[in-house]
Scaffold this motif. Structure first.
Motif, short mmCIF file in Angstrom:
data_model
loop_
_atom_site.label_atom_id
_atom_site.label_comp_id
_atom_site.label_asym_id
_atom_site.label_seq_id
_atom_site.Cartn_x
_atom_site.Cartn_y
_atom_site.Cartn_z
N PHE A 111 0.84 -1.19 0.00
CA PHE A 111 0.00 0.00 0.00
C PHE A 111 0.88 1.24 0.00
CE2 PHE A 111 0.92 -1.34 4.27
CZ PHE A 111 1.22 -0.18 4.96
N TYR A 112 0.27 2.38 -0.26
CA TYR A 112 1.00 3.64 -0.26
C TYR A 112 0.90 4.28 1.12
CZ TYR A 112 2.54 8.33 -1.51
OH TYR A 112 3.23 9.52 -1.56
N ASP A 113 2.05 4.52 1.74
CA ASP A 113 2.12 5.15 3.05
C ASP A 113 2.15 6.66 2.85
OD1 ASP A 113 3.00 6.29 5.49
OD2 ASP A 113 3.97 4.41 6.07
N LYS A 114 1.04 7.32 3.11
CA LYS A 114 0.94 8.76 2.87
C LYS A 114 1.88 9.56 3.76
CE LYS A 114 -3.87 8.66 1.30
NZ LYS A 114 -5.25 9.16 1.54
N GLN A 115 2.10 9.08 4.98
CA GLN A 115 2.95 9.83 5.91
C GLN A 115 4.40 9.84 5.43
OE1 GLN A 115 2.63 8.55 9.96
NE2 GLN A 115 4.19 9.97 10.69
N GLU A 116 4.90 8.68 5.01
CA GLU A 116 6.30 8.60 4.57
C GLU A 116 6.45 8.77 3.07
OE1 GLU A 116 8.59 5.45 6.10
OE2 GLU A 116 7.84 5.66 8.16
N LYS A 117 5.31 8.87 2.37
CA LYS A 117 5.32 9.06 0.91
C LYS A 117 6.14 7.98 0.21
CE LYS A 117 4.45 14.05 0.93
NZ LYS A 117 4.03 14.08 2.34
N THR A 118 5.84 6.75 0.56
CA THR A 118 6.53 5.62 -0.04
C THR A 118 5.58 4.43 -0.12
OG1 THR A 118 8.52 4.24 0.06
CG2 THR A 118 7.40 4.67 2.12
N VAL A 119 5.90 3.48 -0.98
CA VAL A 119 5.12 2.25 -1.05
C VAL A 119 5.70 1.27 -0.02
CG1 VAL A 119 4.44 0.30 -2.50
CG2 VAL A 119 4.57 2.60 -3.48
N ARG A 120 4.83 0.75 0.82
CA ARG A 120 5.26 -0.13 1.90
C ARG A 120 4.61 -1.50 1.71
NH1 ARG A 120 7.05 1.03 7.07
NH2 ARG A 120 6.55 3.23 6.78
N THR A 121 5.34 -2.55 2.08
CA THR A 121 4.80 -3.90 2.04
C THR A 121 5.03 -4.56 3.39
OG1 THR A 121 5.53 -4.02 -0.28
CG2 THR A 121 4.71 -6.04 0.73
N VAL A 122 3.98 -5.18 3.94
CA VAL A 122 4.12 -5.95 5.17
C VAL A 122 3.84 -7.41 4.85
CG1 VAL A 122 3.53 -4.05 6.69
CG2 VAL A 122 1.71 -5.52 5.85
N PHE A 123 4.59 -8.30 5.48
CA PHE A 123 4.50 -9.72 5.17
C PHE A 123 4.37 -10.57 6.42
CE2 PHE A 123 6.74 -8.21 1.37
CZ PHE A 123 6.12 -8.93 0.35
N LEU A 124 3.73 -11.72 6.27
CA LEU A 124 3.72 -12.79 7.25
C LEU A 124 4.02 -14.09 6.51
CD1 LEU A 124 0.54 -12.19 9.45
CD2 LEU A 124 2.90 -12.11 10.23
N ASN A 125 4.76 -15.00 7.13
CA ASN A 125 4.95 -16.30 6.52
C ASN A 125 4.21 -17.35 7.33
OD1 ASN A 125 6.56 -16.99 8.74
ND2 ASN A 125 8.46 -16.50 7.69
N SER A 126 4.25 -18.60 6.87
CA SER A 126 3.49 -19.66 7.53
C SER A 126 4.06 -20.04 8.88
CB SER A 126 3.43 -20.90 6.62
OG SER A 126 4.71 -21.26 6.15
N LYS A 127 5.21 -19.46 9.25
CA LYS A 127 5.79 -19.66 10.58
C LYS A 127 5.32 -18.59 11.56
CE LYS A 127 8.72 -23.14 9.89
NZ LYS A 127 8.78 -24.38 10.69
N GLY A 128 4.62 -17.56 11.04
CA GLY A 128 4.18 -16.47 11.90
C GLY A 128 5.17 -15.33 11.99
N ASP A 129 6.26 -15.36 11.20
CA ASP A 129 7.22 -14.25 11.18
C ASP A 129 6.63 -13.06 10.44
OD1 ASP A 129 9.23 -15.81 12.45
OD2 ASP A 129 9.68 -16.75 10.52
N TYR A 130 6.97 -11.87 10.89
CA TYR A 130 6.45 -10.61 10.34
C TYR A 130 7.61 -9.71 9.96
CZ TYR A 130 4.77 -5.77 10.68
OH TYR A 130 4.51 -4.45 10.44
N TRP A 131 7.54 -9.08 8.80
CA TRP A 131 8.57 -8.10 8.41
C TRP A 131 7.99 -7.17 7.35
CZ3 TRP A 131 8.05 -12.90 6.54
CH2 TRP A 131 8.13 -13.10 5.17
N GLU A 132 8.73 -6.14 7.00
CA GLU A 132 8.24 -5.17 6.02
C GLU A 132 9.40 -4.57 5.24
OE1 GLU A 132 7.23 -1.10 7.89
OE2 GLU A 132 6.79 -2.55 9.46
N ASN A 133 9.07 -3.94 4.12
CA ASN A 133 10.07 -3.21 3.35
C ASN A 133 9.43 -1.97 2.72
OD1 ASN A 133 8.71 -4.01 1.00
ND2 ASN A 133 10.06 -5.74 0.64
N LYS A 134 10.25 -1.15 2.10
CA LYS A 134 9.78 0.07 1.44
C LYS A 134 10.32 0.09 0.02
CE LYS A 134 9.94 2.70 5.75
NZ LYS A 134 10.53 3.88 6.44
#
Length: 204
Positions: A111-134
Motif C-alpha cells: 500500500f502507499y504510506d501517505k505519511q512517509e510518501k513511499t510504497v510499503r509492504t508488510v509480510f507474514l509467513n506460515s511460521k508467523g514471522d512478520y517483516w516489512e520493506n519500502k
C-alpha cells in the motif's frame, strides 16, 4: 545470533518484493504489537466482501504495478515458487500470496504510506514471522529496499528489483551490500506468467 532457516530462505531463495527481513526490534512489546496488527490485517483481508473492478482503478501510487497483477511462477534449486498479486480495496492495496512447492507460504499487503510518501509492504509467513520493506514503483520496474542485522549484529542492506521483460516475463534481481560495503549481486530469477491478469477487487 545466527540466522534461522527461514531467514536464510528469504535472503537467498525467496522471491520478490522483499529481499530482507527488516524488522529487527529490541522492544519485544512493540514487536509483538506490530506483528499482531499485521496478522489481524492479513487474516481479515481475504474475508472482506469484495466486488470486481478493472485493474486500471489502482490508485496512482500503485498504478505502475498494474502489469504485475496476476499469477507467476519461478524455479529455484529447491523447488518452484508461485506468487500472485491481486488489487484490493478499491485499488488502494495489492494483496500478495506466495507459496513454495515445499509447503511454505507468504502473505503480504502492499500500500502507499501517505505519511512517509513511499510504497510499503508488510509480510507474514506460515511460521508467523512478520517483516516489512519500502520501495518505489516505476513503469515496468519495482524497486524495494530493506536492512537487516547479520549474525554479528552488523547492518546489511538489500535491494530487490522486478524488471518487466514482456507481457508474460519479469526478472527478479537481488543486490546485497554487506557491513563492509561490499556489493554482491545474487543470481537473478525469471518469473513466467501462468494465469491471465487478475481483476482488481474492491470493497463495496
Amino acid at each position: 545470533m545466527r540466522p534461522t532457516t527461514w531467514e536464510i530462505f528469504f535472503w537467498r531463495v525467496w522471491h520478490p518484493q522483499v529481499v530482507a527481513r527488516s524488522v529487527k526490534v529490541l522492544n519485544n512489546i512493540s514487536y509483538h504489537f506490530r506483528a499482531s496488527v499485521g496478522t489481524l490485517l492479513l487474516v481479515a483481508l481475504p474475508l472482506i466482501n469484495t466486488t470486481r473492478v478493472e485493474a486500471q482503478n489502482l490508485i496512482s501510487p500503485l498504478q505502475p504495478m498494474a502489469w504485475q497483477l496476476g499469477t507467476w511462477e519461478a524455479t529455484f534449486p529447491d523447488g518452484k515458487w508461485t506468487v500472485s498479486f491481486t488489487a484490493q480495496l478499491k485499488g488502494t492495496m495489492i494483496q500478495i500470496q506466495g507459496s513454495h512447492s515445499n509447503g511454505n507460504q507468504i502473505h503480504g499487503m502492499r500500500f502507499y504510506d501517505k505519511q512517509e510518501k513511499t510504497v510499503r509492504t508488510v509480510f507474514l509467513n506460515s511460521k508467523g514471522d512478520y517483516w516489512e520493506n519500502k520501495g518505489s514503483l516505476f513503469k515496468d520496474k519495482t524497486i524495494f529496499r530493506a536492512e537487516s542485522l547479520n549474525e554479528n549484529g552488523e547492518i546489511e542492506s538489500h535491494v530487490g528489483m522486478d524488471i518487466r521483460r514482456n507481457e508474460d516475463t519479469y526478472t527478479f534481481i537481488r543486490i546485497q551490500i554487506d557491513a563492509q560495503g561490499r556489493v554482491n549481486q545474487l543470481p537473478s530469477t525469471e518469473h513466467k506468467r501462468i494465469s491471465a491478469k487478475a481483476a482488481t477487487k474492491s470493497s463495496k
